[in-house]
Design a protein around this motif. Structure first.
Motif, PDB file in Angstrom:
ATOM      1  N   GLU A 112      63.740  66.241  31.256  1.00 17.43           N
ATOM      2  CA  GLU A 112      64.406  65.044  31.756  1.00 17.43           C
ATOM      3  C   GLU A 112      65.924  65.237  31.780  1.00 17.43           C
ATOM      4  O   GLU A 112      66.590  64.843  32.727  1.00 17.43           O
ATOM      5  CB  GLU A 112      64.046  63.848  30.873  1.00 17.43           C
ATOM      6  N   ARG A 113      66.454  65.896  30.747  1.00 13.59           N
ATOM      7  CA  ARG A 113      67.895  66.152  30.709  1.00 13.59           C
ATOM      8  C   ARG A 113      68.305  67.091  31.839  1.00 13.59           C
ATOM      9  O   ARG A 113      69.327  66.877  32.496  1.00 13.59           O
ATOM     10  CB  ARG A 113      68.282  66.760  29.368  1.00 13.59           C
ATOM     11  N   ILE A 115      66.766  67.508  34.713  1.00 13.93           N
ATOM     12  CA  ILE A 115      66.652  66.793  35.991  1.00 13.93           C
ATOM     13  C   ILE A 115      67.857  65.887  36.195  1.00 13.93           C
ATOM     14  O   ILE A 115      68.444  65.858  37.279  1.00 13.93           O
ATOM     15  CB  ILE A 115      65.331  66.000  36.046  1.00 13.93           C
ATOM     16  N   ARG A 116      68.252  65.164  35.143  1.00 12.79           N
ATOM     17  CA  ARG A 116      69.427  64.293  35.269  1.00 12.79           C
ATOM     18  C   ARG A 116      70.684  65.113  35.513  1.00 12.79           C
ATOM     19  O   ARG A 116      71.546  64.728  36.279  1.00 12.79           O
ATOM     20  CB  ARG A 116      69.593  63.436  34.016  1.00 12.79           C
ATOM     21  N   HIS A 117      70.768  66.257  34.859  1.00 14.30           N
ATOM     22  CA  HIS A 117      71.944  67.111  35.029  1.00 14.30           C
ATOM     23  C   HIS A 117      72.003  67.661  36.456  1.00 14.30           C
ATOM     24  O   HIS A 117      73.064  67.730  37.056  1.00 14.30           O
ATOM     25  CB  HIS A 117      71.903  68.252  34.015  1.00 14.30           C
ATOM     26  N   ASP A 118      70.854  68.051  37.023  1.00 16.73           N
ATOM     27  CA  ASP A 118      70.811  68.564  38.378  1.00 16.73           C
ATOM     28  C   ASP A 118      71.152  67.476  39.401  1.00 16.73           C
ATOM     29  O   ASP A 118      71.749  67.754  40.422  1.00 16.73           O
ATOM     30  CB  ASP A 118      69.440  69.142  38.691  1.00 16.73           C
ATOM     31  N   LEU A 119      70.754  66.244  39.109  1.00 13.15           N
ATOM     32  CA  LEU A 119      71.027  65.142  40.037  1.00 13.15           C
ATOM     33  C   LEU A 119      72.507  64.805  40.105  1.00 13.15           C
ATOM     34  O   LEU A 119      73.007  64.376  41.141  1.00 13.15           O
ATOM     35  CB  LEU A 119      70.225  63.896  39.642  1.00 13.15           C
ATOM     36  N   THR A 120      73.238  64.992  38.996  1.00 15.67           N
ATOM     37  CA  THR A 120      74.665  64.705  39.031  1.00 15.67           C
ATOM     38  C   THR A 120      75.396  65.750  39.851  1.00 15.67           C
ATOM     39  O   THR A 120      76.392  65.449  40.488  1.00 15.67           O
ATOM     40  CB  THR A 120      75.259  64.640  37.623  1.00 15.67           C
TER      41      THR A 120
END
Length: 127
Positions: A112-113, A115-120
């Motif tokens: 999850e971390r 994925i969130r990091h890639d989205l930013t």
């Protein structure tokens, strides 16, 4: 999942959802009870052998009491080993399920971390 549900409650509920039966549970309980019975029987044999050997002057009876005492010690050792093996089995099975659950939870958090990091999209995620 409610906000008041603790992590332990979630773990117990997820274990119940898995519904994995233990086919050898009855057999393990039998071996556990047999181990306790052997420990108790061994203690009774040793104490009775002590009283038999000290209440007679006949060496043949004392030798029989010695054999009875050694049999009691052997029964106690075997019973202790059975008890230890089958009592630790349940604990270690639960511990292994707990470790598996914790590792899955950790993997989900890391994924999850990432994925969130890639989205930013600010920098590449370290691999």
């Amino acid at each position: 999942m409610t906000s008041t549900e603790t992590r332990a409650d979630r773990f117990v509920s997820e274990l119940a959802v898995l519904k994995i039966p233990d086919p050898a549970a009855a057999r393990a309980g039998l071996w556990l009870r047999l181990g306790v019975a052997l420990m108790a029987l061994g203690l009774v044999l040793v104490v009775s052998a002590y009283f038999i050997s000290h209440n007679t002057g006949d060496q043949l009876v004392q030798n029989d009491a010695l054999t009875l005492g050694l049999t009691g010690v052997a029964a106690s050792v075997v019973g202790s080993a059975l008890f230890l093996r089958y009592s630790l089995t349940g604990f270690l099975r639960f511990w292994m399920a707990r470790q598996s659950y914790d590792l899955t939870l950790l993997a989900d958090r890391l994924l999850e971390r990432d994925i969130r990091h890639d989205l930013t999209g600010t920098d590449a995620a370290p691999r």
